[in-house]
Design an enzyme around this catalytic site. Structure first.
Site, PDB file in Angstrom:
ATOM      1  CG  MET A 268      17.134   0.013  -4.563  1.00 57.09           C
ATOM      2  SD  MET A 268      18.741   0.119  -3.748  1.00 57.09           S
ATOM      3  CE  MET A 268      19.490  -1.455  -4.221  1.00 57.09           C
ATOM      4  CB  SER A 269      14.818   5.474  -7.470  1.00 58.68           C
ATOM      5  OG  SER A 269      15.078   5.164  -8.834  1.00 58.68           O
TER       6      SER A 269
ATOM      7  CG  HIS B   4      22.080  10.154  -6.906  1.00 60.73           C
ATOM      8  ND1 HIS B   4      20.880  10.190  -7.577  1.00 60.73           N
ATOM      9  CD2 HIS B   4      22.463   8.858  -6.871  1.00 60.73           C
ATOM     10  CE1 HIS B   4      20.547   8.950  -7.932  1.00 60.73           C
ATOM     11  NE2 HIS B   4      21.489   8.125  -7.520  1.00 60.73           N
TER      12      HIS B   4
ATOM     13  CG  HIS C  33      26.532   2.551  -6.215  1.00 61.16           C
ATOM     14  ND1 HIS C  33      25.303   2.698  -6.844  1.00 61.16           N
ATOM     15  CD2 HIS C  33      26.992   3.824  -6.036  1.00 61.16           C
ATOM     16  CE1 HIS C  33      25.035   3.987  -7.019  1.00 61.16           C
ATOM     17  NE2 HIS C  33      26.049   4.690  -6.543  1.00 61.16           N
TER      18      HIS C  33
ATOM     19  CB  ALA D 258      21.287   2.993 -12.404  1.00 55.12           C
TER      20      ALA D 258
ATOM     21  CB  SER E 263      22.678   5.616  -9.844  1.00 60.27           C
ATOM     22  OG  SER E 263      22.219   5.646  -8.538  1.00 60.27           O
TER      23      SER E 263
ATOM     24  CG  ASN F   3      23.298  -4.382 -11.770  1.00 60.87           C
ATOM     25  OD1 ASN F   3      22.823  -3.246 -11.766  1.00 60.87           O
ATOM     26  ND2 ASN F   3      22.835  -5.353 -11.012  1.00 60.87           N
TER      27      ASN F   3
ATOM     28  CG  HIS G 168      17.684   6.534  -3.670  1.00 62.81           C
ATOM     29  ND1 HIS G 168      18.731   7.425  -3.772  1.00 62.81           N
ATOM     30  CD2 HIS G 168      17.486   6.035  -4.909  1.00 62.81           C
ATOM     31  CE1 HIS G 168      19.158   7.457  -5.027  1.00 62.81           C
ATOM     32  NE2 HIS G 168      18.412   6.615  -5.749  1.00 62.81           N
TER      33      HIS G 168
ATOM     34  CE1 TYR H   8      20.432   4.448  -0.857  1.00 60.13           C
ATOM     35  CE2 TYR H   8      18.789   3.501  -2.324  1.00 60.13           C
ATOM     36  CZ  TYR H   8      19.962   4.210  -2.132  1.00 60.13           C
ATOM     37  OH  TYR H   8      20.647   4.692  -3.214  1.00 60.13           O
ATOM     38  CD  GLU H   9      19.814   9.010  -0.447  1.00 56.44           C
ATOM     39  OE1 GLU H   9      20.452  10.037  -0.191  1.00 56.44           O
ATOM     40  OE2 GLU H   9      19.180   8.846  -1.518  1.00 56.44           O
TER      41      GLU H   9
HETATM   42  C1  R1P Z   1      22.192   1.121  -6.592  1.00 55.88           C
HETATM   43  O1  R1P Z   1      23.384   0.994  -7.296  1.00 55.88           O
HETATM   44  C2  R1P Z   1      21.572   2.492  -6.736  1.00 55.88           C
HETATM   45  O2  R1P Z   1      21.384   2.790  -8.149  1.00 55.88           O
HETATM   46  C3  R1P Z   1      20.027   3.029  -8.436  1.00 55.88           C
HETATM   47  C4  R1P Z   1      19.313   2.264  -7.333  1.00 55.88           C
HETATM   48  O3  R1P Z   1      17.970   2.705  -7.155  1.00 55.88           O
HETATM   49  C5  R1P Z   1      20.180   2.518  -6.139  1.00 55.88           C
HETATM   50  O4  R1P Z   1      19.931   3.774  -5.565  1.00 55.88           O
HETATM   51  O5  R1P Z   1      19.838   4.421  -8.331  1.00 55.88           O
HETATM   52  P1  R1P Z   1      18.719   5.253  -9.127  1.00 55.88           P
HETATM   53  O6  R1P Z   1      17.476   4.442  -9.069  1.00 55.88           O
HETATM   54  O7  R1P Z   1      18.606   6.546  -8.405  1.00 55.88           O
HETATM   55  O8  R1P Z   1      19.204   5.432 -10.539  1.00 55.88           O
END
Ligand code: R1P
Length: 286
Positions: free
Chosen positions: A221-222, A66, A259, A118, A35, A245, A88, A90-91
């Protein structure tokens, strides 16, 4: 019963061919941008870009930050393939679809993968803007059977029961730490453990406290599904989390994760991250 199934090897081969017909680059290095970290693509020279929407079977990113593009080109003189954005869980995508690009990279000839994300800082010593070299992960969704390798195993990709203890290559981590020092980045480059949650809701205070207690330094989350699939097929991996954060660890605190802050921190630290990655790539033996 209905069986969850990743694409068969032959179909991954077809998709790989389809992509390679659109570029003359034959990269051994892959990069996945998290992200707000798609700025890494700015360091790519002679870029050739393919939208995920133009590639059979690829998941299309639906989250801000993204771009959803596959970028081929040169980084520090070496051919690379860079995913500007990821999908991800959650999508709503199944894990085998989220991780398909990693298998495609493998069949393209990629041997080393730099994966970025992130993440929220759990470690009380971490600050917003820190870069964490990932030394290990906790696959929390995996505790309940959510793993991209669930389903029939094709030995052409890798073994049924892959070991994970050496997934984050020690040599690459050592190189990253040395380079961080040489670049004067030691103050904000750390090494720690990433924990994946499914999202999209951010963690509660108690969840954050629990994750910290079990040894996690950052949460997101990834990344974990991609790393499992890459490790399964023998790709060498380096993971980098940008701490965008700090997780809220105190009850009744007015602070909330969002976000927007995640994307702004990505922007703030993007030049340093680009410098760290491009210097690493210069040294990498592929
Ligand atoms: C939350 O702000 C998003 O940022 C991160 C989290 O996993 C979530 O998707 O994204 P990336 O892990 O894709 O960087």
């Amino acid at each position: 019963p209905e069986i969850t199934s990743a694409l068969p090897y032959s179909e991954v081969e077809d998709i790989t061919k389809e992509i390679l017909e659109k570029t003359h680059f034959r990269p051994k290095l892959g990069i996945i941008c998290g992200s707000g970290l798609g700025g890494l693509a700015e360091s790519i020279e002679n870029a050739e870009v393919i939208d995920y929407s133009e590639i059979t079977g690829f998941p299309v990113s639906t989250v801000p930050g993204h771009a959803g593009r596959l970028v081929f080109g040169k980084l520090s003189g070496k051919p690379v393939v860079l995913m500007q954005g990821r999908a991800h869980i959650y999508e709503g995508y199944p894990l085998h679809k989220i991780t398909l690009p990693v298998r495609v990279m493998k069949l393209m000839g990629v041997t080393t993968l730099i994966v970025t994300n992130a993440a929220g800082g759990l470690n009380e010593n971490y600050r917003v803007g820190d870069i964490m070299i990932i030394k290990d992960h906790i696959n929390l969704p995996g505790f309940s059977g959510v793993n991209p390798l669930v389903g029939p195993n094709d030995i052409k990709f890798g073994p049924r029961f892959p070991a994970m203890s050496t997934a984050y290559d020690m040599g690459l981590r050592q190189t990253a730490k040395r380079i961080a020092k040489e670049l004067g980045f030691s103050d904000f480059v750390r090494e720690g453990v990433y924990v994946m949650l499914g999202g999209p809701s951010f963690e509660t205070v108690t969840e954050c406290r629990m994750l910290r207690m079990v040894g996690a330094d950052a949460t997101g989350m990834s990344t974990v599904p991609e790393v499992i699939i890459a490790n399964h097929c023998g790709i060498r991996i380096m993971g980098l989390s940008l701490i965008t954060n700090c997780c809220v660890m105190e009850y009744d605190s007015p602070k909330v994760a969002n976000h927007k802050e995640v994307l702004e921190t990505g922007q703030m630290r993007s030049k340093d991250l680009q410098k760290l990655v491009s210097t690493m790539v210069k040294e990498l033996e592929l």
